[in-house]
Design an enzyme around this catalytic site. Structure first.
Site, PDB file in Angstrom:
ATOM      1  N   TYR A 182       0.846  -1.201   0.000  1.00 36.03           N
ATOM      2  CA  TYR A 182       0.000   0.000   0.000  1.00 36.03           C
ATOM      3  C   TYR A 182       0.887   1.258   0.000  1.00 36.03           C
ATOM      4  O   TYR A 182       0.688   2.171  -0.813  1.00 36.03           O
ATOM      5  CB  TYR A 182      -0.886  -0.038   1.249  1.00 36.03           C
ATOM      6  CG  TYR A 182      -1.796   1.145   1.439  1.00 36.03           C
ATOM      7  CD1 TYR A 182      -2.963   1.288   0.694  1.00 36.03           C
ATOM      8  CD2 TYR A 182      -1.509   2.126   2.395  1.00 36.03           C
ATOM      9  CE1 TYR A 182      -3.815   2.382   0.891  1.00 36.03           C
ATOM     10  CE2 TYR A 182      -2.349   3.207   2.596  1.00 36.03           C
ATOM     11  CZ  TYR A 182      -3.508   3.331   1.839  1.00 36.03           C
ATOM     12  OH  TYR A 182      -4.345   4.409   2.032  1.00 36.03           O
TER      13      TYR A 182
ATOM     14  N   LYS B  53       1.370   4.364  -2.894  1.00 35.89           N
ATOM     15  CA  LYS B  53       1.173   5.790  -2.612  1.00 35.89           C
ATOM     16  C   LYS B  53       2.432   6.590  -2.970  1.00 35.89           C
ATOM     17  O   LYS B  53       2.331   7.705  -3.484  1.00 35.89           O
ATOM     18  CB  LYS B  53       0.799   5.999  -1.137  1.00 35.89           C
ATOM     19  CG  LYS B  53      -0.552   5.382  -0.754  1.00 35.89           C
ATOM     20  CD  LYS B  53      -1.706   6.062  -1.477  1.00 35.89           C
ATOM     21  CE  LYS B  53      -3.071   5.541  -1.088  1.00 35.89           C
ATOM     22  NZ  LYS B  53      -4.159   6.147  -1.862  1.00 35.89           N
TER      23      LYS B  53
HETATM   24  N1  LIG Z   1      -9.100   6.277   5.557  1.00 36.67           N
HETATM   25  C1  LIG Z   1      -7.876   6.689   5.747  1.00 36.67           C
HETATM   26  O1  LIG Z   1      -7.410   6.871   6.881  1.00 36.67           O
HETATM   27  C2  LIG Z   1      -6.991   6.964   4.573  1.00 36.67           C
HETATM   28  C3  LIG Z   1      -5.701   7.441   4.828  1.00 36.67           C
HETATM   29  C4  LIG Z   1      -4.873   7.723   3.769  1.00 36.67           C
HETATM   30  C5  LIG Z   1      -5.323   7.533   2.485  1.00 36.67           C
HETATM   31  N2  LIG Z   1      -6.564   7.056   2.251  1.00 36.67           N
HETATM   32  C6  LIG Z   1      -6.974   6.883   0.861  1.00 36.67           C
HETATM   33  O2  LIG Z   1      -8.240   7.441   0.668  1.00 36.67           O
HETATM   34  C7  LIG Z   1      -8.864   6.832  -0.464  1.00 36.67           C
HETATM   35  C8  LIG Z   1     -10.283   6.448  -0.100  1.00 36.67           C
HETATM   36  O3  LIG Z   1     -10.234   5.443   0.882  1.00 36.67           O
HETATM   37  P1  LIG Z   1     -11.257   5.343   2.089  1.00 36.67           P
HETATM   38  O4  LIG Z   1     -10.479   5.493   3.323  1.00 36.67           O
HETATM   39  O5  LIG Z   1     -12.421   6.185   1.849  1.00 36.67           O
HETATM   40  O6  LIG Z   1     -11.633   3.799   2.000  1.00 36.67           O
HETATM   41  P2  LIG Z   1     -12.974   3.101   1.512  1.00 36.67           P
HETATM   42  O7  LIG Z   1     -14.102   3.541   2.358  1.00 36.67           O
HETATM   43  O8  LIG Z   1     -12.651   1.652   1.456  1.00 36.67           O
HETATM   44  O9  LIG Z   1     -13.161   3.674   0.052  1.00 36.67           O
HETATM   45  C9  LIG Z   1     -12.400   3.212  -1.029  1.00 36.67           C
HETATM   46  C10 LIG Z   1     -13.300   3.188  -2.225  1.00 36.67           C
HETATM   47  O10 LIG Z   1     -12.531   2.730  -3.350  1.00 36.67           O
HETATM   48  C11 LIG Z   1     -13.345   1.851  -4.086  1.00 36.67           C
HETATM   49  N3  LIG Z   1     -12.608   0.881  -4.864  1.00 36.67           N
HETATM   50  C12 LIG Z   1     -11.741  -0.055  -4.430  1.00 36.67           C
HETATM   51  N4  LIG Z   1     -11.338  -0.799  -5.459  1.00 36.67           N
HETATM   52  C13 LIG Z   1     -11.964  -0.328  -6.553  1.00 36.67           C
HETATM   53  C14 LIG Z   1     -11.981  -0.690  -7.908  1.00 36.67           C
HETATM   54  N5  LIG Z   1     -11.262  -1.718  -8.368  1.00 36.67           N
HETATM   55  N6  LIG Z   1     -12.771  -0.001  -8.772  1.00 36.67           N
HETATM   56  C15 LIG Z   1     -13.521   1.017  -8.331  1.00 36.67           C
HETATM   57  N7  LIG Z   1     -13.561   1.404  -7.050  1.00 36.67           N
HETATM   58  C16 LIG Z   1     -12.788   0.729  -6.176  1.00 36.67           C
HETATM   59  C17 LIG Z   1     -14.168   1.121  -3.050  1.00 36.67           C
HETATM   60  O11 LIG Z   1     -15.320   0.604  -3.686  1.00 36.67           O
HETATM   61  P3  LIG Z   1     -15.899  -0.819  -3.263  1.00 36.67           P
HETATM   62  O12 LIG Z   1     -16.237  -0.677  -1.827  1.00 36.67           O
HETATM   63  O13 LIG Z   1     -17.073  -0.992  -4.177  1.00 36.67           O
HETATM   64  O14 LIG Z   1     -14.820  -1.795  -3.523  1.00 36.67           O
HETATM   65  C18 LIG Z   1     -14.477   2.211  -2.056  1.00 36.67           C
HETATM   66  O15 LIG Z   1     -15.667   2.868  -2.380  1.00 36.67           O
HETATM   67  C19 LIG Z   1      -7.985   5.652  -0.829  1.00 36.67           C
HETATM   68  O16 LIG Z   1      -7.166   6.008  -1.923  1.00 36.67           O
HETATM   69  C20 LIG Z   1      -7.138   5.450   0.403  1.00 36.67           C
HETATM   70  O17 LIG Z   1      -5.898   4.868   0.106  1.00 36.67           O
HETATM   71  C21 LIG Z   1      -7.422   6.759   3.273  1.00 36.67           C
END
Ligand SMILES: NC(=O)c1ccc[n+]([C@@H]2O[C@H](COP(=O)([O-])OP(=O)(O)OC[C@H]3O[C@@H](n4cnc5c(N)ncnc54)[C@H](OP(=O)(O)O)[C@@H]3O)[C@@H](O)[C@H]2O)c1
Length: 340
Positions: free
Chosen positions: A197, A201
């Site tokens: 991961y 990034k």
């Molecule tokens: N939460 C944190 O603390 C955090 C910290 C740093 C960075 N981020 C980044 O923030 C972004 C959003 O993450 P989040 O925290 O909101 O997590 P999340 O709730 O799991 O959201 C991620 C989204 O990406 C979608 N996704 C995954 N694989 C996919 C694919 N093959 N095609 C289309 N959509 C896909 C998922 O859809 P499905 O559910 O339908 O698979 C989900 O809606 C990510 O890039 C993550 O790395 C998050």
């Protein structure tokens, strides 16, 4: 009612960060002037997104579209469809392209149908492909491409230390071949997944700098900015494959974030609402980071500094060349002149 004059294209729009962002976007004046083009894995299952959109003002135009970020072919199809719509005027040029969809494969290593290591593919390579294909549809005056970064990029930061027990594991870019073939952090252990991961990034930040250099060299595209946002730690479903303890810790963020933010407004443990506001700013605000925040790296609401390796231009060049090959970019795919 004034009609929108630009488009917000958001990937992974059903996720936790995305819906926090959309909630804040809907409360802003941009919701009227910008159409939301929300892309998801599967529109029929996008219940969080639909619930969030129930609160949309009547003046907000939006569309929910399919974009599966785990397949080169499907990313191409989705981009082709968007390019056609922008070219024939049914969709306004993209003012903000938010590359939000992401995964953490922390229980096993997986590969896409194209045979590419899944975290590298979904979190990096397919974004590389999508952006190169969509540059033609970007607003050439004010367009912004936003990558979502992560604190995982800092190998020496205290919460990450156990993920990199060996010094050699603190170097994330080896070669595109190794990353794409899944040899860079190959086993199914939790910490190997976290390393994959983090690698994805870091690759996105290298891409950010390399693309901005190339955009700057092209007179017709030089006003487009690509910038990165580190959202901090926010309770979402990103850790859905992680062990129970890691998931429980993630649940705590939403409890800890509000009181901690009273003392440290930009502390790294954040609510989806704050991150939504931060993302709104990097997409549309002209005051805090300027009208053209080229290759700006933003940590929450403040300018930040990515890790040293992310800024290595030699590695970024090698990454670009290898990515062209793995993403299958060919003549005519992108309007970026110096794409080779
Ligand atoms: N939460 C944190 O603390 C955090 C910290 C740093 C960075 N981020 C980044 O923030 C972004 C959003 O993450 P989040 O925290 O909101 O997590 P999340 O709730 O799991 O959201 C991620 C989204 O990406 C979608 N996704 C995954 N694989 C996919 C694919 N093959 N095609 C289309 N959509 C896909 C998922 O859809 P499905 O559910 O339908 O698979 C989900 O809606 C990510 O890039 C993550 O790395 C998050």
């Amino acid at each position: 009612m004034s009609s929108p004059r630009g488009t917000l294209l958001l990937t992974g729009a059903n996720g936790g960060l995305a819906t926090g962002f959309i909630s804040q976007f809907l409360k802003s004046p941009h919701a009227t002037s910008i159409k939301g083009y929300y892309t998801v894995h599967n529109p029929a299952k996008a219940t969080n997104l639909r619930t969030t959109l129930e609160r949309a003002p009547k003046s907000h135009e939006y569309e929910i579209a399919t974009m599966d970020m785990s397949s080169l072919k499907k990313v191409r199809q989705a981009a082709e469809d968007i390019n056609k719509q922008v070219a024939n005027g049914t969709l306004h040029p993209i003012q903000a392209l938010v590359l939000n969809a992401g995964i953490q494969d922390t229980h096993e290593q997986n590969f896409t149908d194209d045979g590419i290591e899944q975290t590298f593919a979904v979190n990096y390579l397919h974004n590389f492909l999508l952006v190169l294909l969509l540059i033609q549809s970007m607003d050439k005056e004010h367009g912004r491409i936003v990558i979502i970064s992560s604190t995982s990029i800092y190998p020496d930061w205290w919460p990450n230390k156990d993920n990199y027990p060996e010094e050699s594991q603190k170097t994330f870019f080896t070669s595109v071949e190794q990353l794409a073939r899944g040899e860079a952090s190959a086993d199914d252990a939790f910490r190997s997944g976290l390393r994959r991961y983090a690698m994805s990034k870091v690759m996105m930040i290298m891409f950010m700098y390399e693309l901005q250099r190339r955009l700057n060299d092209s007179p017709s595209l030089s006003s487009i900015s690509i910038l990165g946002l580190d959202p901090g730690w926010v309770t979402t479903e990103i850790g859905r494959n992680s062990p129970f303890v890691a998931r429980a810790i993630m649940q705590l963020f939403q409890v800890l974030a509000p009181p901690l933010s009273l003392f440290w407004p930009n502390i790294f443990v954040r609510t989806a609402k704050k991150t939504g506001d931060d993302l709104l700013r990097v997409c549309f605000d002209n005051k805090k980071f300027g009208e053209h925040p080229k290759a700006a790296y933003v940590d929450g609401s403040e300018l930040g500094e990515p890790s040293e390796e992310s800024k290595d231009s030699e590695k970024a060049g090698a990454l670009w060349k290898g990515s062209l090959k793995w993403a299958g970019i060919k003549e005519g795919d992108t309007v970026l002149e110096n794409w080779k």
